[in-house]
Design an enzyme around this catalytic site. Structure first.
Site, PDB file in Angstrom:
ATOM      1  CG  ASP A  17      37.030  36.666  34.298  1.00  0.00           C
ATOM      2  OD1 ASP A  17      38.245  36.881  34.611  1.00  0.00           O
ATOM      3  OD2 ASP A  17      36.871  36.316  32.897  1.00  0.00           O
ATOM      4  CG  ASP A  19      38.891  41.728  30.609  1.00  0.00           C
ATOM      5  OD1 ASP A  19      38.513  42.788  29.935  1.00  0.00           O
ATOM      6  OD2 ASP A  19      39.881  41.745  31.283  1.00  0.00           O
TER       7      ASP A  19
END
Length: 221
Positions: A17, A19
């Site tokens: 991922d 953020d």
């Protein structure tokens, strides 16, 4: 459970991922969304803790009245997020890990649009991957596992060959639903999950190389 020093992580590929996992963009994200919520008359704290790790369109569908035309609101969020990069930093150890791993051994899986992902990784000084799954590539956002299944397809791997790194509950749920071993990174959130293994940041991981079975080996320091 926190990863045990001295243990090893083995996988053909690693799915990251963005953020909260590779970068800490929380100050920027919350500034933009707080301004939008104030203009809309929506209490920001009512959705602050559920928005992270999800597509902007999915958050808006939750907080705006049913049937609302969100086109203009999305354009505002998209423009302001593209313009704001001050305060975006790499999670400790992320650069070292990504530049050590073979290029075909990792992919980015983010709820951000591709232009935003490119700008944020650049702002944090992190490399752009050969394979990236972004918001435009999928129909259903996290916690739906579509994004991780698509990344596995593009890498030519299966769920049992991959490890997912996530930070937000929606992303963790997506990784688990895709059938992948899923690890949480807590540096940005300071939240210790109870459902998966976790680590503070990437400084605890050292790439050892590729073993005879084609798996990349990471040692937990």
């Amino acid at each position: 459970m926190k990863l045990n020093p001295g243990s090893e992580l083995k996988a053909a590929c690693f799915l990251f991922d963005m953020d909260g996992t590779l970068i800490d963009s929380t100050p920027v994200v919350e500034r933009v969304w707080r301004r939008w919520a104030e203009r809309r008359g929506i209490p920001f704290d009512s959705f602050r803790h559920t928005m992270h790790g999800r597509r902007a369109v999915d958050t808006m569908r939750d907080v705006l009245p049913p049937g609302a035309d969100i086109t203009t609101d999305l354009a505002i969020i998209d423009r302001e997020e593209l313009e704001e990069t001050e305060g975006i930093i790499a999670i400790p150890g992320a650069l070292e890990l990504l530049t050590t791993l073979p290029r075909n051994a990792w992919a980015l899986v983010t709820s951000a649009q591709r232009p935003l992902a490119q700008i944020r990784l650049q702002a944090a000084g992190l490399p752009w991957p050969d394979i990236a799954v972004t918001a435009e590539d999928i129909h259903a956002g996290k916690p739906d596992p579509e994004c991780y299944r698509l990344a596995l397809h593009r890498l030519g791997r299966t769920a049992d060959q991959a490890i997912v790194f996530e930070d937000a509950p929606a992303g963790i749920a997506a990784g688990l639903a895709a059938g992948c071993r899923t690890l949480a990174v807590t540096a940005a959130t300071k939240r210790v999950p109870t459902e998966v293994e976790w680590m503070e940041d990437f400084r605890c991981l050292e790439w050892l190389g590729v073993d005879a079975t084609g798996h990349n080996c990471l040692r937990v320091r």
